[in-house]
Design an enzyme around this catalytic site. Structure first.
Site, PDB file in Angstrom:
ATOM      1  N   ARG A  57       0.841  -1.223   0.000  1.00  0.00           N
ATOM      2  CA  ARG A  57       0.000   0.000   0.000  1.00  0.00           C
ATOM      3  C   ARG A  57       0.864   1.257   0.000  1.00  0.00           C
ATOM      4  NH1 ARG A  57      -2.011   1.968   4.287  1.00  0.00           N
ATOM      5  NH2 ARG A  57      -2.313  -0.020   5.344  1.00  0.00           N
ATOM      6  N   ASP A 182      -8.185  15.743 -16.800  1.00  0.00           N
ATOM      7  CA  ASP A 182      -8.367  14.315 -17.066  1.00  0.00           C
ATOM      8  C   ASP A 182      -7.958  14.082 -18.524  1.00  0.00           C
ATOM      9  OD1 ASP A 182      -9.442  11.828 -17.790  1.00  0.00           O
ATOM     10  OD2 ASP A 182     -11.130  12.018 -16.401  1.00  0.00           O
ATOM     11  N   LYS A 207      -8.672   2.634 -19.824  1.00  0.00           N
ATOM     12  CA  LYS A 207      -8.998   2.890 -21.228  1.00  0.00           C
ATOM     13  C   LYS A 207      -7.749   2.662 -22.096  1.00  0.00           C
ATOM     14  CE  LYS A 207     -12.791   3.980 -19.109  1.00  0.00           C
ATOM     15  NZ  LYS A 207     -13.147   5.320 -18.697  1.00  0.00           N
TER      16      LYS A 207
HETATM   17  C1  LIG Z   1     -13.690   5.919 -17.476  1.00  0.00           C
HETATM   18  C2  LIG Z   1     -13.363   7.308 -17.155  1.00  0.00           C
HETATM   19  C3  LIG Z   1     -13.138   7.716 -15.820  1.00  0.00           C
HETATM   20  C4  LIG Z   1     -13.290   6.765 -14.653  1.00  0.00           C
HETATM   21  O1  LIG Z   1     -12.339   5.760 -14.710  1.00  0.00           O
HETATM   22  P1  LIG Z   1     -12.525   4.296 -14.039  1.00  0.00           P
HETATM   23  O2  LIG Z   1     -11.272   3.620 -14.385  1.00  0.00           O
HETATM   24  O3  LIG Z   1     -13.753   3.699 -14.677  1.00  0.00           O
HETATM   25  O4  LIG Z   1     -12.719   4.523 -12.581  1.00  0.00           O
HETATM   26  C5  LIG Z   1     -12.791   9.026 -15.596  1.00  0.00           C
HETATM   27  N1  LIG Z   1     -12.672   9.914 -16.614  1.00  0.00           N
HETATM   28  C6  LIG Z   1     -12.892   9.562 -17.890  1.00  0.00           C
HETATM   29  C7  LIG Z   1     -12.737  10.579 -18.970  1.00  0.00           C
HETATM   30  C8  LIG Z   1     -13.241   8.251 -18.205  1.00  0.00           C
HETATM   31  O5  LIG Z   1     -13.460   7.906 -19.486  1.00  0.00           O
END
Ligand SMILES: *Cc1c(COP(=O)(O)O)cnc(C)c1O
Length: 392
Positions: A57, A182, A207
């Site tokens: 952790r 993000d 992703k």
């Molecule tokens: C999928 C996604 C998230 C969240 O991510 P997880 O891995 O599902 O927790 C946050 N921001 C964007 C732009 C995403 O496509």
């Protein structure tokens, strides 16, 4: 590693920790804890006098390798890997916020980021304002004395609006506010927000970074000081760490990051052109098209437009659902950035909990379709869409 290496080379070699046995591929440290030679050594590790691992952790060699690789690719001083993209978003925000603070987020954000800010943070006395980030003056007007964070993603789901990172970073600096972006849709191959003065980057590594649809994970990037806090206060105490096995899978996935992302873009550009010229398609949302608001940022802020797009059919709710159901190659699924082409119908899926008015305000029309273009042969992808459109 040479600093002059291109991103495709860095995606393969950056961050690699050399293995004493000479393994080409770094071994997976699937261990919860680490053994000390003596009590004294254990003490030195805890006090920080000696570098080394203690407990997963707090850090793990496989996780470190992933963190170092992403930090190099994003041009960050340090990075932290997390259990999910949402753990990355929440950790980055929590490291910058306390009771009584204020966040300005873009009008459209990933759904769970919206509920994190409204449902969760509000309970702890952190308030949020949602603003149209395409107009930087609206963002400026929303700044209050207690504003601590500007938060957005670009391009943003589902209409792929693009925000001006230089303007956002400049505004944040002017008001001594932390800017967090993000970068999930772009990956550092296509866009590196820190180069434009943004303070922190978060990713859903679920992703494109992993790219194979078999891991849920996240990444936070920033300077040394803030990342100390993210790692050794927020993540340590809240506990949203990545599994070393998942970190190892992402490291494997990232060797092909550049190749995959370029192919996603190649395919998506052709699909967007096909859809835009099709009589059964009313509108296509893809920054790679000249008709899109985001196109002016291509080649400067973002190298290419990525693999995600949305479009509106010349159809009602029922026919739109029928269209999605009729496709053969596309899988009906949320998520994006996988080898498989994915399709989803926001009105009846992701945005179905919204009221009709909220859906209308967010531009989620009954005929809106969101697709993540995969790595299949583009002619097969287009043929599948064409057959679906024929049936409308
Ligand atoms: C999928 C996604 C998230 C969240 O991510 P997880 O891995 O599902 O927790 C946050 N921001 C964007 C732009 C995403 O496509």
């Amino acid at each position: 590693m040479k600093n002059t290496w291109s991103i495709s080379t860095k995606a393969i070699h950056a961050g690699k920790i050399s293995d004493p046995n000479g393994a080409l591929v770094s071994p997976l440290s699937q261990s919860a804890t680490f053994v000390f030679d003596s009590v004294e050594q254990g003490g030195a590790r805890f006090s920080g006098d000696e570098q080394g691992y203690i407990y997963t952790r707090l850090g793990n060699p496989t996780t470190t390798e992933l963190e170092n690789k992403i930090a190099v690719l994003e041009g960050a001083e340090d990075a932290a890997a997390t259990a999910s993209g949402m753990a990355a978003v929440s950790s980055a925000l929590l490291a910058n916020l306390a009771q009584g603070d204020h966040v300005i987020a873009s009008r459209t954000v990933y759904g769970c980021c919206f509920s994190l800010l409204t449902h969760q943070f509000e309970r702890f006395g952190i308030e949020s304002t949602f603003v149209d980030f395409t107009d930087i003056e609206k963002v400026r007007a929303a700044i209050k004395p207690n504003t601590k964070v500007l938060f957005c993603e670009t391009p943003v789901n589902p209409h792929l609006e693009v925000y001006d990172l230089v303007a956002i970073a400049g505004l944040a600096k002017q008001h001594d506010v932390t800017s967090i972006v993000d970068n999930t849709f772009m990956t550092p191959v296509l866009q590196r927000p820190l180069e434009f003065g943004i303070d922190m980057v978060v990713h859903s590594a679920t992703k494109y970074l992993n790219g194979h649809g078999d891991v849920v994970a996240g990444i936070v990037c920033g300077n040394k000081q803030i990342m100390e806090k993210v790692k050794f206060e927020i993540i340590k105490d809240i506990g949203g760490i990545i599994s070393p096995h998942d970190a190892w899978l992402i490291l494997r996935g990232m060797k092909t990051l550049d190749v995959r992302v370029q192919r996603h873009c190649d395919n998506a550009e052709k699909v967007a052109d096909f859809l835009e010229s099709h009589p059964k398609v009313a509108k296509v949302y893809y920054p790679g098209l000249d008709s899109h608001q985001g196109s002016e940022f291509i080649g400067t802020q973002m190298q290419r437009a990525g693999g995600v797009m949305a479009f509106e059919l010349e159809a009602d709710l029922k026919s739109s659902m029928k269209f999605v159901n009729s496709l053969e190659l596309f899988s009906i699924a949320v998520s994006l950035g996988d080898a498989e082409s994915l399709i989803q119908h926001p009105a009846s899926m992701t945005h179905s909990p919204y009221t009709e008015e909220a859906r209308a305000e967010a531009g989620i029309t009954d005929n809106l379709i969101r697709i993540s273009i995969g790595l299949e042969n583009v002619e097969d992808i287009i043929e599948d869409l064409a057959a679906g459109l024929m049936r409308l």
